[in-house]
Structure formats: C-alpha cells, structure tokens
Design a protein around this motif. Structure first.
Motif: not given
Length: 336
Positions: A327-328, A272, A238, A245, A287, A274, A290, A242-243
């Motif tokens: 960030r995933r 999730g 990400f 996709i 998190s 961060n 997301r 942000k969220t």
C-alpha cells in the motif's frame, strides 16, 4: 520484493558470504521494493555513471580513475550478459568483490591472534660456578693421598688405623666437592631465579562496521526516504483503502525538492500500488488516487508541477511483498 537475493548472487559467486549479501540488501533499502529500481541497466550510461559515482565512489570509497571503475562495471555487465534481470544486489556484490571491499558490508571479522609468549630467560650461573670455571686445572685436581707412615715396629695400632681412615675420608669428601662445583650439580650452589614468560598481546583486529539496518515498513500511513545511486527516493505508505498522507511527508521529501531544484533536467516519477485484497477495479482506482495525492502534496511543498510525472506501473497490485509494503506510492528521481 520476495526474491532470494543470495540465490542470484551465487550464480556468479558460489561462495558468497551471507552476511555481505544481507549488508548490501540493507544498504539498498527501499530501492529493492520496486522492480525497476532493483535492476541495473548496463546499456544506460547515465545509470552506470550513477553506479560508479553513487556506489563505487561514495560507498566503496574508490579513488581509482573513472576509466578503471568504468571498466570494472563493464566487466560485471559482461558476466551478467546472459541474465535478463541484472539484480542490483548482485551487481553491487560483484563490484565490491572486485575491489576487495566486501568487508564494508559485514564480512566475518578477522580472527584475533593468540598471545605470543616470549621464551624464558636462560638461568644465570651463580658466582660460585664462575669462580670454579676460572680455577686452574691444578687446583681442580684431587689432592695427593698423604697416608701417615706406619709405626716402625709394624705393630697393630688402633690409633694409627683411625688416622688413616680419617685422612682418606677427608680426601674423598674434598674431591666430591670439587667435582660438583666443576660440573654445576651441587645443590648448595645458589642460582638466580629465571625470568617468568612474558605474554606479548597481538593487536586485535576490529570487526567491520555493520551496514545500517533498513527502516521498518510502517503499518499504516508513513514515509521512508532513501538515496539510490546518489539520487533521493521516497516511499509513501497508506492505511488500508485510504489516500491520506502522513504528516512528515514534507520533511521526508525535502531531498527530492532540493535535487530537482539543483538539477533542472531531473524529474520525479510517481507510481501508486495497492495490496491484492479486495476488488481489482477499486484497487486500481485507489492506486491512481494515491499517486495523485502524492503529486499534489509535492506541488504544495514547492516542487514544480512540470517536474512530476505520474507513471502507472505495469501492475499496480503488488503481490510480491507484504500487505503494508504494497500500500504505497514510490517517488523515484530520474534523469539529471
């Protein structure tokens, strides 16, 4: 993750090859970026079966019976019994070493042998030498000294002396020629040229194919799909705070959808993370949002909602890696 895999491998293989370790790390790919996926649980039969079928069968191409491979996996587990963290890279290295398959991951290629030079052919004896060798001993003997008789009156005669000297010279020269022919030392005897050395090239051993490089982490929104122990795994990245996709999500997660459809007992665990910057409370909420966005995208792509679990990590803040990787959201298939 920032662990030094080589240090862990060398606890069990002090002379471990750096190139092989790097190759195994590339093979594992994104599986090493999450704590759970980077470890092997030897007490979980389903997982050791995946090590056998996914790594040993597919990557190492082993054809030994299951009991032989299972025994090798068990021996690796016994060697690492005192280690609370049984790193996947180390397990794979020890298994590849046990079956002589380290070369699959980029071990140094075999040295190329030097050309082999055939010995030079022996000189061929000239026909003249063969003729001399076949001559009878009598013919090889020096001719008898035939000195002209002196004049009856014993007077000094210059012509007589010249005749004697000429006869002696002819005899000496003839003897020298016969001797040189017999011993093969005559410079006048022709010889055939010797054959030049022939270089015989040794076969060149091709280097082991290099392991494929791990895909680069996107600096923002993106998706990376991989396979771990025969099961799909996807990491969704990400932009900061942000969220949203990435548009290639459906294509990248098609393998997850197919696996869950073929294995009804399998499930998709969605977690999730961060990066460590900013407010902790905001990051924890980010998190979660997301992970929920990824779950919704999976459902929209056709994955049953009942097959998806939102799994909160023990710590959503991933401070062990770089910012973009932190960030995933990870989608890990379990069971099945």
């Amino acid at each position: 993750m920032a662990e030094d895999w080589a240090i862990d491998v060398r606890k069990y293989a002090p002379d471990a090859d750096d190139a092989v370790i790097a190759g195994i790390v590339r093979y594992c790919g994104i599986a090493l970026r999450t704590r759970d996926a980077s470890l092997v649980s030897f007490s979980d039969k389903a997982e050791t079966d995946r090590v056998r079928d996914g790594f040993c069968r597919k990557k190492l191409a082993l054809t030994e019976p299951d009991e032989v491979v299972d025994a090798a996996i068990a021996r690796v587990g016994e060697r690492m019994a005192g280690d609370p963290t049984k790193n996947r890279v180390t397990v794979y290295y020890l298994l590849a070493e046990a079956f002589g398959k380290l070369g699959l991951f980029g071990a140094a290629s075999a040295a190329v042998a030097e050309p082999v030079v055939a010995p030079a052919a022996a000189p061929v004896m000239a026909p003249a030498m063969a003729t001399v060798a076949a001559m009878p001993a009598a013919a090889m003997a020096a001719p008898a000294l035939a000195v002209p008789a002196a004049p009856a009156d014993n007077r000094s005669d210059t012509g007589f002396m010249l005749t004697v000297l000429g006869t002696l010279g002819a005899i000496i020269v003839g003897a020298a020629i016969v001797s040189s022919l017999a011993t093969g030392r005559s410079d006048d005897v022709p010889t055939l040229p010797s054959a030049p050395p022939v270089a015989v090239a040794a076969p060149v051993v091709a280097p082991a194919p290099a392991a494929p490089a791990a895909p680069a982490i996107p600096d923002g929104a993106g998706v990376i799909a991989a396979e771990v122990e025969g099961k799909p795994m996807v990491s969704v990245y990400f932009d900061t705070a942000k969220t949203d996709i990435a548009p290639d999500f459906v294509t990248a997660t098609a393998s997850v959808k197919a696996y869950l459809a073929a294995n009804p007992s399998a499930r998709a665990a969605v977690s999730g993370y961060n990066d460590p910057t900013g407010d902790a409370a905001f990051n924890a909420e980010l998190s979660k949002n997301r992970a929920q966005a990824v779950k919704a995208a999976l459902v929209a792509s056709g994955v049953p909602d009942a097959s998806i679990d939102l799994v909160k990590p023990a710590d959503t803040t991933d401070s062990t890696t770089d910012m973009a990787n932190a960030r995933r959201v990870d989608i890990v298939v379990t069971g099945g």
